[in-house]
Design a protein around this motif. Structure first.
Motif, PDB file in Angstrom:
ATOM      1  N   SER A  18     -22.198  -2.798  10.949  1.00 15.79           N
ATOM      2  CA  SER A  18     -23.488  -2.211  10.563  1.00 15.79           C
ATOM      3  C   SER A  18     -24.376  -1.829  11.741  1.00 15.79           C
ATOM      4  N   ALA A  19     -23.913  -2.028  12.980  1.00 13.86           N
ATOM      5  CA  ALA A  19     -24.768  -1.734  14.131  1.00 13.86           C
ATOM      6  C   ALA A  19     -24.996  -0.231  14.259  1.00 13.86           C
ATOM      7  N   PRO A  20     -26.227   0.186  14.580  1.00 10.45           N
ATOM      8  CA  PRO A  20     -26.460   1.598  14.851  1.00 10.45           C
ATOM      9  C   PRO A  20     -25.566   2.064  16.000  1.00 10.45           C
ATOM     10  N   CYS A  21     -25.152   3.297  15.931  1.00  8.40           N
ATOM     11  CA  CYS A  21     -24.218   3.827  16.925  1.00  8.40           C
ATOM     12  C   CYS A  21     -24.794   5.108  17.523  1.00  8.40           C
ATOM     13  N   TYR A  22     -25.036   5.100  18.822  1.00  8.50           N
ATOM     14  CA  TYR A  22     -25.625   6.254  19.504  1.00  8.50           C
ATOM     15  C   TYR A  22     -24.713   6.720  20.629  1.00  8.50           C
ATOM     16  N   PHE A  23     -24.755   8.017  20.883  1.00 12.25           N
ATOM     17  CA  PHE A  23     -23.996   8.615  21.985  1.00 12.25           C
ATOM     18  C   PHE A  23     -24.862   9.725  22.579  1.00 12.25           C
ATOM     19  N   PRO A  24     -25.814   9.348  23.450  1.00 12.07           N
ATOM     20  CA  PRO A  24     -26.828  10.309  23.899  1.00 12.07           C
ATOM     21  C   PRO A  24     -26.371  11.232  25.025  1.00 12.07           C
ATOM     22  N   LEU A  25     -25.086  11.555  25.070  1.00 13.27           N
ATOM     23  CA  LEU A  25     -24.623  12.484  26.109  1.00 13.27           C
ATOM     24  C   LEU A  25     -23.735  13.572  25.520  1.00 13.27           C
ATOM     25  N   MET A  26     -24.060  13.980  24.300  1.00 15.45           N
ATOM     26  CA  MET A  26     -23.273  15.024  23.645  1.00 15.45           C
ATOM     27  C   MET A  26     -23.425  16.386  24.331  1.00 15.45           C
ATOM     28  N   SER A  27     -24.434  16.519  25.176  1.00 15.60           N
ATOM     29  CA  SER A  27     -24.579  17.776  25.920  1.00 15.60           C
ATOM     30  C   SER A  27     -23.498  17.907  26.985  1.00 15.60           C
ATOM     31  N   GLY A  28     -22.874  16.762  27.356  1.00 13.58           N
ATOM     32  CA  GLY A  28     -21.883  16.790  28.422  1.00 13.58           C
ATOM     33  C   GLY A  28     -22.495  16.930  29.799  1.00 13.58           C
ATOM     34  N   ARG A  29     -23.813  16.662  29.891  1.00 15.09           N
ATOM     35  CA  ARG A  29     -24.496  16.747  31.187  1.00 15.09           C
ATOM     36  C   ARG A  29     -25.330  15.491  31.397  1.00 15.09           C
ATOM     37  N   TYR A  30     -25.392  15.054  32.641  1.00 12.03           N
ATOM     38  CA  TYR A  30     -26.321  13.982  32.978  1.00 12.03           C
ATOM     39  C   TYR A  30     -27.647  14.638  33.333  1.00 12.03           C
ATOM     40  N   GLU A  31     -28.679  14.319  32.563  1.00 13.63           N
ATOM     41  CA  GLU A  31     -29.967  14.974  32.743  1.00 13.63           C
ATOM     42  C   GLU A  31     -31.081  13.945  32.863  1.00 13.63           C
ATOM     43  N   VAL A  32     -32.001  14.225  33.756  1.00 11.54           N
ATOM     44  CA  VAL A  32     -33.199  13.407  33.877  1.00 11.54           C
ATOM     45  C   VAL A  32     -34.340  14.206  33.258  1.00 11.54           C
ATOM     46  N   LYS A  33     -34.714  13.832  32.033  1.00 11.38           N
ATOM     47  CA  LYS A  33     -35.740  14.574  31.309  1.00 11.38           C
ATOM     48  C   LYS A  33     -36.403  13.644  30.296  1.00 11.38           C
ATOM     49  N   PRO A  34     -37.616  13.980  29.832  1.00 14.12           N
ATOM     50  CA  PRO A  34     -38.274  13.115  28.839  1.00 14.12           C
ATOM     51  C   PRO A  34     -37.435  12.954  27.572  1.00 14.12           C
ATOM     52  N   GLY A  35     -36.909  14.045  27.037  1.00 14.23           N
ATOM     53  CA  GLY A  35     -35.992  13.983  25.894  1.00 14.23           C
ATOM     54  C   GLY A  35     -36.570  13.307  24.666  1.00 14.23           C
ATOM     55  N   MET A  36     -37.878  13.430  24.471  1.00 17.37           N
ATOM     56  CA  MET A  36     -38.513  12.741  23.345  1.00 17.37           C
ATOM     57  C   MET A  36     -38.374  13.563  22.063  1.00 17.37           C
ATOM     58  N   MET A  37     -37.999  12.869  20.988  1.00 17.47           N
ATOM     59  CA  MET A  37     -37.901  13.499  19.679  1.00 17.47           C
ATOM     60  C   MET A  37     -38.731  12.686  18.687  1.00 17.47           C
ATOM     61  N   PRO A  38     -39.108  13.275  17.557  1.00 12.53           N
ATOM     62  CA  PRO A  38     -39.936  12.529  16.602  1.00 12.53           C
ATOM     63  C   PRO A  38     -39.263  11.233  16.168  1.00 12.53           C
ATOM     64  N   PHE A  39     -40.025  10.159  16.141  1.00  9.24           N
ATOM     65  CA  PHE A  39     -39.502   8.891  15.649  1.00  9.24           C
ATOM     66  C   PHE A  39     -39.059   9.056  14.200  1.00  9.24           C
ATOM     67  N   GLY A  40     -37.914   8.477  13.868  1.00  7.71           N
ATOM     68  CA  GLY A  40     -37.381   8.598  12.515  1.00  7.71           C
ATOM     69  C   GLY A  40     -36.423   9.756  12.349  1.00  7.71           C
ATOM     70  N   SER A  41     -36.216  10.545  13.427  1.00  9.65           N
ATOM     71  CA  SER A  41     -35.241  11.640  13.348  1.00  9.65           C
ATOM     72  C   SER A  41     -33.885  11.087  12.922  1.00  9.65           C
ATOM     73  N   CYS A  42     -33.220  11.823  12.045  1.00 17.06           N
ATOM     74  CA  CYS A  42     -31.926  11.360  11.540  1.00 17.06           C
ATOM     75  C   CYS A  42     -30.864  11.479  12.628  1.00 17.06           C
ATOM     76  N   LEU A  43     -30.296  10.338  13.004  1.00 16.91           N
ATOM     77  CA  LEU A  43     -29.241  10.294  14.004  1.00 16.91           C
ATOM     78  C   LEU A  43     -27.989   9.631  13.425  1.00 16.91           C
ATOM     79  N   SER A  44     -27.844   9.784  12.100  1.00 22.35           N
ATOM     80  CA  SER A  44     -26.660   9.322  11.360  1.00 22.35           C
ATOM     81  C   SER A  44     -26.559   7.812  11.250  1.00 22.35           C
ATOM     82  N   ASN A  45     -27.709   7.112  11.369  1.00 27.27           N
ATOM     83  CA  ASN A  45     -27.691   5.658  11.230  1.00 27.27           C
ATOM     84  C   ASN A  45     -28.539   5.164  10.063  1.00 27.27           C
TER      85      ASN A  45
END
Length: 340
Positions: A18-45
């Motif tokens: 049941s643990a949430p599962c994230y993979f925040p590198l789907m862009s295939g790039r290592y990026e240094v950026k704020p990358g903020m999205m609205p809280f509660g955005s659906c990330l399949s969890n």
């Protein structure tokens, strides 16, 4: 305090259904950026994506890691600076409200007739008594040592997140006013407390463009609706506590980790889910850090995820590789990833 306990590792998310599962590198790039999205955005969890605090079957291990850190030296992991009573009360109220809303089976909070509060955790069997200003007055059911120093310290031990609070003055300057960091990823609460956003992040490779907008980013954190972002890196263990200063009795090389051995490969994605919740009426924002580990031995069995991870590592600048502790092991890691 045994060395075995200090070096104990957390289980990866693959160990839980049941643990949430994230993979925040789907862009295939290592990026240094704020990358903020609205809280509660659906990330399949599902429901977990709607929660500020994510509690799972690994709770006891995460709490034990915090207990060990505090017992080593509380000030190494918990610091405050110009943390006003008003802000401290607002942050405590926010945390308690979210915990009781998100986990009514785990937490409850009752108001007494004299405007004091009683907060109870079924996970830890601790009862926290707070005054009308949300300051900690008494604790029942706790054998924690050293005793809780504040309500923020006590609440941090009821969750699997690290906590920071950033504040802003009337003239727009900002500073880190509180930090409870028992799962540090090679940075120190003592070194960062009281400093502004740009100074805190100055050591990060590739941060220059972001730091030129540091004040605007802090204003966004405080004034906008809640947001979520992710950070990631690679580690060769799943120990939560990677403070830059090793505990007594442990060598710095053993404590630091990040030693990839191609003959006995162990590699993990260390993923941080960070929630930013602004309190503009208090000129402050709560910033939570939830650490997860994913086993790269499992990740690389998925051809898409493997290619994204390979590409992201390949895209790192020399400076980022040094900052992330991968300069010496990049080639051997990429070679290992290619072996299916």
């Amino acid at each position: 305090m045994s060395l075995e306990n200090l070096l104990q590792e957390a289980r990866t998310i693959e160990a839980f259904d049941s643990a949430p599962c994230y993979f925040p590198l789907m862009s295939g790039r290592y990026e240094v950026k704020p990358g903020m999205m609205p809280f509660g955005s659906c990330l399949s969890n599902g429901e977990a994506d709607q929660q500020v605090f994510q509690i799972d079957d690994n709770f006891n291990h995460y709490r034990q890691a915090k207990l060990l850190a505090r017992a080593e030296r509380l000030s190494k992991y918990y610091q405050i600076c110009n943390y006003s009573k008003a802000v401290a009360g607002a942050i405590a109220r926010l945390i308690i409200n979210r915990l009781t809303q998100e986990y009514p089976n785990h937490f409850c909070c009752k108001k007494s007739i004299d405007n004091t509060w009683i907060f109870y955790s079924r996970l830890t069997k601790e009862t926290l008594y707070l005054d009308a200003d949300w300051e900690l007055q008494q604790v029942q059911g706790s054998a924690v040592f050293p005793p809780y120093a504040s309500i923020l310290d006590a609440l941090a031990l009821q969750m699997q997140e690290d906590l920071t609070v950033i504040c802003r003055t009337a003239n727009g300057s900002n500073w880190l006013s509180a930090v409870h960091l028992c799962y540090p990823n090679h940075w120190s609460a003592e070194a960062k407390i009281g400093k502004d956003f740009a100074t805190i992040h100055a050591p990060v490779a590739g941060i220059e463009k972001i730091n030129r907008r540091a004040d605007a980013i802090v204003n966004t954190m405080i004034d906008h609706k809640p947001m979520v972002r992710f950070a990631w890196g690679l580690s060769t263990d799943t120990r939560l506590n990677h403070h830059p200063q090793a505990p007594s009795g442990i060598s710095l090389s053993q404590w630091r980790g990040r030693n990839f051995d191609p003959q006995h490969p162990k590699l993990y994605l260390r993923i941080e889910r960070q929630v930013i919740w602004g309190l503009p009426e208090y000129e402050a924002a709560l910033f939570t850090i939830r650490t997860y580990f994913r086993d790269c031995g499992v990740v690389k069995k998925d051809s898409v995820l493997r290619s994204k991870l390979h590409a992201a590592i390949q895209s790192m600048t020399p400076e980022s590789l040094v900052y992330k502790g991968l300069a010496e092991s990049k080639a051997s890691i990429l070679e290992w990833l290619n072996k299916v």
